[in-house]
Design a protein around this motif. Sequence first.
Motif, PDB file in Angstrom:
ATOM      1  N   ARG A   1       0.831  -1.201   0.000  1.00 41.41           N
ATOM      2  CA  ARG A   1       0.000   0.000   0.000  1.00 41.41           C
ATOM      3  C   ARG A   1       0.871   1.259   0.000  1.00 41.41           C
ATOM      4  NH1 ARG A   1      -4.122   3.070  -1.476  1.00 41.41           N
ATOM      5  NH2 ARG A   1      -4.727   4.577   0.108  1.00 41.41           N
ATOM      6  N   ALA A   2       1.939   1.233   0.785  1.00 47.23           N
ATOM      7  CA  ALA A   2       2.845   2.385   0.840  1.00 47.23           C
ATOM      8  C   ALA A   2       3.480   2.641  -0.521  1.00 47.23           C
ATOM      9  CB  ALA A   2       3.923   2.147   1.895  1.00 47.23           C
ATOM     10  N   LEU A   3       3.747   1.588  -1.284  1.00 44.97           N
ATOM     11  CA  LEU A   3       4.333   1.744  -2.611  1.00 44.97           C
ATOM     12  C   LEU A   3       3.384   2.504  -3.534  1.00 44.97           C
ATOM     13  CD1 LEU A   3       6.560   1.067  -4.699  1.00 44.97           C
ATOM     14  CD2 LEU A   3       5.335  -1.079  -5.147  1.00 44.97           C
TER      15      LEU A   3
ATOM     16  N   LEU B   1      -4.878   2.146  -9.319  1.00 38.07           N
ATOM     17  CA  LEU B   1      -6.028   2.997  -9.635  1.00 38.07           C
ATOM     18  C   LEU B   1      -6.733   3.455  -8.361  1.00 38.07           C
ATOM     19  CD1 LEU B   1      -7.644   1.234 -12.735  1.00 38.07           C
ATOM     20  CD2 LEU B   1      -6.100   3.209 -12.692  1.00 38.07           C
ATOM     21  N   ALA B   2      -6.842   2.559  -7.386  1.00 38.61           N
ATOM     22  CA  ALA B   2      -7.470   2.926  -6.117  1.00 38.61           C
ATOM     23  C   ALA B   2      -6.683   4.030  -5.408  1.00 38.61           C
ATOM     24  CB  ALA B   2      -7.582   1.698  -5.215  1.00 38.61           C
ATOM     25  N   ALA B   3      -5.355   3.979  -5.511  1.00 34.47           N
ATOM     26  CA  ALA B   3      -4.527   5.023  -4.901  1.00 34.47           C
ATOM     27  C   ALA B   3      -4.739   6.366  -5.600  1.00 34.47           C
ATOM     28  CB  ALA B   3      -3.057   4.610  -4.946  1.00 34.47           C
TER      29      ALA B   3
ATOM     30  N   PRO C   1     -10.217  11.272 -11.203  1.00 36.05           N
ATOM     31  CA  PRO C   1     -11.296  10.534 -11.871  1.00 36.05           C
ATOM     32  C   PRO C   1     -10.803   9.439 -12.803  1.00 36.05           C
ATOM     33  CG  PRO C   1     -10.932  12.602 -12.996  1.00 36.05           C
ATOM     34  CD  PRO C   1     -10.002  12.599 -11.815  1.00 36.05           C
ATOM     35  N   VAL C   2     -10.098   8.462 -12.280  1.00 36.81           N
ATOM     36  CA  VAL C   2      -9.592   7.388 -13.123  1.00 36.81           C
ATOM     37  C   VAL C   2     -10.626   6.291 -13.351  1.00 36.81           C
ATOM     38  CG1 VAL C   2      -7.150   7.728 -12.618  1.00 36.81           C
ATOM     39  CG2 VAL C   2      -8.533   6.327 -11.069  1.00 36.81           C
ATOM     40  N   ARG C   3     -11.672   6.249 -12.515  1.00 33.32           N
ATOM     41  CA  ARG C   3     -12.686   5.208 -12.707  1.00 33.32           C
ATOM     42  C   ARG C   3     -14.092   5.744 -12.575  1.00 33.32           C
ATOM     43  NH1 ARG C   3     -10.075   0.014  -9.532  1.00 33.32           N
ATOM     44  NH2 ARG C   3     -10.389   1.327  -7.710  1.00 33.32           N
ATOM     45  N   ARG C   4     -14.266   7.047 -12.755  1.00 33.36           N
ATOM     46  CA  ARG C   4     -15.600   7.612 -12.683  1.00 33.36           C
ATOM     47  C   ARG C   4     -15.675   8.862 -13.537  1.00 33.36           C
ATOM     48  NH1 ARG C   4     -13.322   8.905  -7.624  1.00 33.36           N
ATOM     49  NH2 ARG C   4     -13.048  11.137  -7.272  1.00 33.36           N
TER      50      ARG C   4
END
Length: 234
Positions: free
Chosen positions: A152-154, A218-220, A227-230
Amino acid sequence: MLEPVTVCPPRDSRLAFGTACHRLRALQPDHPRVYAVAAMADQGKRRWWRLADGIREGRVEVMYQRHAAEMSNADIAAEVVATALIHAVVGRVMAMVVSEARAWDPGLENLWIHSDNDGGIDWAGLSDTTIRVLDGDPLAEEDGVVALPCERALYVWLVHRCLPALTLIQDAMAHCAGLSVRRFWSLVAESVVGAATYVPALANTSSSEGARRGQAMLAAFEDRGLPVRRVCVR
Protein backbone atom coordinates in the motif's frame (compact mmCIF):
# COMPACT_ATOMS: atom_id res chain seq x y z
CA MET A 1 56.20 -9.48 6.60
CA LEU A 2 52.96 -7.61 6.12
CA GLU A 3 50.13 -9.51 4.54
CA PRO A 4 48.67 -7.96 1.40
CA VAL A 5 45.56 -5.94 1.99
CA THR A 6 42.53 -6.97 -0.04
CA VAL A 7 40.63 -3.92 -1.26
CA CYS A 8 37.01 -4.59 -2.11
CA PRO A 9 35.82 -2.57 -5.09
CA PRO A 10 32.90 -0.24 -4.33
CA ARG A 11 29.52 -1.67 -5.13
CA ASP A 12 27.75 -0.03 -8.00
CA SER A 13 24.69 1.67 -6.54
CA ARG A 14 22.98 1.39 -9.95
CA LEU A 15 23.33 -2.38 -10.24
CA ALA A 16 19.75 -3.07 -9.15
CA PHE A 17 18.46 -0.48 -11.61
CA GLY A 18 20.54 -1.84 -14.48
CA THR A 19 19.42 -5.40 -13.83
CA ALA A 20 15.78 -4.31 -13.66
CA CYS A 21 16.00 -2.44 -16.95
CA HIS A 22 17.65 -5.42 -18.59
CA ARG A 23 14.54 -7.44 -17.71
CA LEU A 24 12.26 -4.69 -18.98
CA ARG A 25 14.13 -4.43 -22.28
CA ALA A 26 13.73 -8.18 -22.70
CA LEU A 27 9.92 -7.91 -22.55
CA GLN A 28 9.90 -6.78 -26.18
CA PRO A 29 13.32 -7.60 -27.66
CA ASP A 30 12.45 -6.00 -30.99
CA HIS A 31 11.42 -2.77 -29.23
CA PRO A 32 13.55 -2.69 -26.06
CA ARG A 33 12.76 0.94 -25.19
CA VAL A 34 9.02 0.42 -24.79
CA TYR A 35 9.14 -0.22 -21.03
CA ALA A 36 12.73 0.38 -19.92
CA VAL A 37 14.23 3.71 -18.89
CA ALA A 38 17.80 5.00 -19.05
CA ALA A 39 20.18 6.21 -16.36
CA MET A 40 20.94 9.78 -17.37
CA ALA A 41 24.43 9.48 -15.91
CA ASP A 42 25.17 7.15 -18.85
CA GLN A 43 23.59 9.32 -21.55
CA GLY A 44 24.64 12.30 -23.61
CA LYS A 45 22.10 15.09 -23.81
CA ARG A 46 21.38 14.92 -27.54
CA ARG A 47 17.60 14.71 -28.04
CA TRP A 48 17.08 14.47 -24.27
CA TRP A 49 15.03 17.07 -22.38
CA ARG A 50 14.03 17.31 -18.77
CA LEU A 51 10.28 16.78 -18.48
CA ALA A 52 9.71 19.68 -16.09
CA ASP A 53 11.58 22.13 -18.33
CA GLY A 54 10.08 20.83 -21.55
CA ILE A 55 6.49 21.17 -20.38
CA ARG A 56 7.06 24.72 -19.17
CA GLU A 57 8.92 25.67 -22.36
CA GLY A 58 6.11 24.56 -24.68
CA ARG A 59 7.41 21.23 -25.98
CA VAL A 60 3.99 19.63 -25.45
CA GLU A 61 2.36 22.26 -27.64
CA VAL A 62 4.96 21.70 -30.37
CA MET A 63 4.42 17.92 -30.24
CA TYR A 64 0.67 18.39 -30.49
CA GLN A 65 0.90 20.83 -33.40
CA ARG A 66 3.17 18.45 -35.30
CA HIS A 67 0.81 15.50 -34.79
CA ALA A 68 -2.29 17.56 -35.56
CA ALA A 69 -0.74 18.69 -38.85
CA GLU A 70 -0.11 15.09 -39.85
CA MET A 71 -3.45 13.60 -38.74
CA SER A 72 -6.97 14.18 -39.98
CA ASN A 73 -8.45 14.35 -36.49
CA ALA A 74 -7.05 16.86 -33.99
CA ASP A 75 -8.71 15.08 -31.05
CA ILE A 76 -6.89 11.86 -31.90
CA ALA A 77 -3.63 13.80 -32.20
CA ALA A 78 -4.18 15.18 -28.70
CA GLU A 79 -4.73 11.69 -27.30
CA VAL A 80 -1.62 10.34 -29.06
CA VAL A 81 0.57 13.02 -27.47
CA ALA A 82 -1.06 12.69 -24.05
CA THR A 83 -0.74 8.90 -24.14
CA ALA A 84 2.97 9.06 -24.96
CA LEU A 85 3.64 11.47 -22.10
CA ILE A 86 1.51 9.49 -19.66
CA HIS A 87 3.33 6.31 -20.60
CA ALA A 88 6.65 8.02 -19.85
CA VAL A 89 5.46 8.96 -16.37
CA VAL A 90 3.32 6.05 -15.20
CA GLY A 91 3.08 3.35 -17.87
CA ARG A 92 6.76 2.46 -17.80
CA VAL A 93 7.05 2.27 -14.04
CA MET A 94 3.85 0.23 -13.82
CA ALA A 95 5.51 -2.42 -15.98
CA MET A 96 7.99 -2.92 -13.16
CA VAL A 97 5.32 -2.68 -10.47
CA VAL A 98 3.00 -5.31 -11.93
CA SER A 99 5.77 -7.78 -12.68
CA GLU A 100 8.05 -7.29 -9.65
CA ALA A 101 6.33 -5.05 -7.06
CA ARG A 102 9.28 -2.65 -7.45
CA ALA A 103 9.48 0.89 -8.80
CA TRP A 104 11.79 3.76 -9.66
CA ASP A 105 11.01 7.38 -8.91
CA PRO A 106 8.64 8.86 -11.53
CA GLY A 107 8.85 12.33 -9.99
CA LEU A 108 8.66 15.39 -12.23
CA GLU A 109 12.18 16.58 -11.42
CA ASN A 110 13.61 13.08 -11.94
CA LEU A 111 12.25 12.36 -15.43
CA TRP A 112 13.84 13.02 -18.80
CA ILE A 113 12.34 12.44 -22.25
CA HIS A 114 14.13 11.31 -25.41
CA SER A 115 12.77 12.45 -28.76
CA ASP A 116 13.06 10.42 -31.94
CA ASN A 117 13.86 11.81 -35.40
CA ASP A 118 10.23 12.82 -35.91
CA GLY A 119 9.91 14.66 -32.60
CA GLY A 120 7.96 11.89 -30.91
CA ILE A 121 8.85 10.18 -27.64
CA ASP A 122 10.77 6.92 -27.85
CA TRP A 123 12.49 6.65 -24.46
CA ALA A 124 12.60 8.06 -20.95
CA GLY A 125 15.41 8.53 -18.46
CA LEU A 126 16.04 9.12 -14.75
CA SER A 127 18.45 11.35 -12.90
CA ASP A 128 18.08 9.28 -9.71
CA THR A 129 17.93 5.54 -10.36
CA THR A 130 17.12 4.44 -6.81
CA ILE A 131 14.71 1.49 -6.78
CA ARG A 132 11.88 1.20 -4.23
CA VAL A 133 11.01 -2.32 -3.06
CA LEU A 134 8.84 -3.83 -0.35
CA ASP A 135 10.18 -4.76 3.05
CA GLY A 136 11.47 -8.32 2.81
CA ASP A 137 12.38 -8.07 -0.87
CA PRO A 138 15.71 -9.83 -1.60
CA LEU A 139 17.02 -6.52 -2.97
CA ALA A 140 16.17 -4.57 0.18
CA GLU A 141 19.77 -4.56 1.48
CA GLU A 142 21.38 -3.69 -1.84
CA ASP A 143 22.96 -0.34 -2.67
CA GLY A 144 20.67 1.93 -4.65
CA VAL A 145 17.55 0.38 -3.11
CA VAL A 146 15.07 1.76 -0.57
CA ALA A 147 12.54 -0.52 1.17
CA LEU A 148 8.98 0.61 1.81
CA PRO A 149 6.98 -1.00 4.63
CA CYS A 150 4.14 -2.50 2.58
CA GLU A 151 2.55 -2.67 -0.85
CA ARG A 152 0.00 0.00 0.00
CA ALA A 153 2.85 2.38 0.84
CA LEU A 154 4.33 1.74 -2.61
CA TYR A 155 1.14 2.82 -4.40
CA VAL A 156 0.64 5.87 -2.21
CA TRP A 157 4.24 6.94 -2.82
CA LEU A 158 3.97 6.32 -6.58
CA VAL A 159 0.82 8.42 -6.94
CA HIS A 160 2.40 11.18 -4.87
CA ARG A 161 5.45 11.18 -7.15
CA CYS A 162 3.48 10.88 -10.43
CA LEU A 163 0.98 13.62 -9.72
CA PRO A 164 3.11 16.75 -10.34
CA ALA A 165 4.16 15.50 -13.78
CA LEU A 166 0.70 14.27 -14.74
CA THR A 167 -0.93 17.50 -13.57
CA LEU A 168 1.42 19.63 -15.64
CA ILE A 169 0.83 17.43 -18.69
CA GLN A 170 -2.92 17.60 -18.20
CA ASP A 171 -2.83 21.40 -17.96
CA ALA A 172 -0.67 21.64 -21.09
CA MET A 173 -2.95 19.32 -23.07
CA ALA A 174 -6.04 21.22 -21.98
CA HIS A 175 -4.45 24.51 -22.98
CA CYS A 176 -3.10 23.54 -26.41
CA ALA A 177 -5.56 20.85 -27.49
CA GLY A 178 -8.67 21.24 -25.36
CA LEU A 179 -8.29 17.71 -23.95
CA SER A 180 -10.84 17.33 -21.17
CA VAL A 181 -9.95 16.45 -17.60
CA ARG A 182 -12.15 13.35 -17.78
CA ARG A 183 -10.52 12.08 -20.95
CA PHE A 184 -6.99 12.77 -19.70
CA TRP A 185 -7.45 10.77 -16.51
CA SER A 186 -9.15 7.97 -18.43
CA LEU A 187 -5.95 7.79 -20.52
CA VAL A 188 -3.96 7.53 -17.28
CA ALA A 189 -6.21 4.63 -16.27
CA GLU A 190 -5.70 3.00 -19.68
CA SER A 191 -1.94 3.23 -19.24
CA VAL A 192 -2.11 1.53 -15.83
CA VAL A 193 -4.53 -1.16 -16.98
CA GLY A 194 -2.55 -1.72 -20.19
CA ALA A 195 0.62 -2.45 -18.23
CA ALA A 196 -1.28 -4.65 -15.80
CA THR A 197 -2.78 -6.61 -18.70
CA TYR A 198 0.11 -7.04 -21.13
CA VAL A 199 3.26 -7.04 -19.03
CA PRO A 200 2.53 -10.22 -17.01
CA ALA A 201 2.10 -12.15 -20.25
CA LEU A 202 5.36 -10.75 -21.61
CA ALA A 203 7.22 -11.34 -18.34
CA ASN A 204 5.65 -14.74 -17.68
CA THR A 205 4.41 -13.61 -14.29
CA SER A 206 0.99 -13.96 -12.68
CA SER A 207 -1.77 -12.25 -14.67
CA SER A 208 -4.08 -12.17 -11.64
CA GLU A 209 -1.38 -10.58 -9.49
CA GLY A 210 -0.67 -8.05 -12.22
CA ALA A 211 -4.36 -7.16 -12.46
CA ARG A 212 -4.60 -6.82 -8.68
CA ARG A 213 -1.63 -4.45 -8.60
CA GLY A 214 -3.06 -2.39 -11.43
CA GLN A 215 -6.37 -2.01 -9.62
CA ALA A 216 -4.55 -1.11 -6.40
CA MET A 217 -2.74 1.67 -8.25
CA LEU A 218 -6.03 3.00 -9.63
CA ALA A 219 -7.47 2.93 -6.12
CA ALA A 220 -4.53 5.02 -4.90
CA PHE A 221 -5.27 7.58 -7.63
CA GLU A 222 -8.93 7.58 -6.62
CA ASP A 223 -7.98 8.19 -3.01
CA ARG A 224 -6.40 11.45 -4.19
CA GLY A 225 -9.70 12.44 -5.80
CA LEU A 226 -8.65 11.74 -9.38
CA PRO A 227 -11.30 10.53 -11.87
CA VAL A 228 -9.59 7.39 -13.12
CA ARG A 229 -12.69 5.21 -12.71
CA ARG A 230 -15.60 7.61 -12.68
CA VAL A 231 -17.09 10.46 -14.66
CA CYS A 232 -15.69 13.86 -13.79
CA VAL A 233 -17.77 16.88 -14.84
CA ARG A 234 -16.01 20.24 -15.03
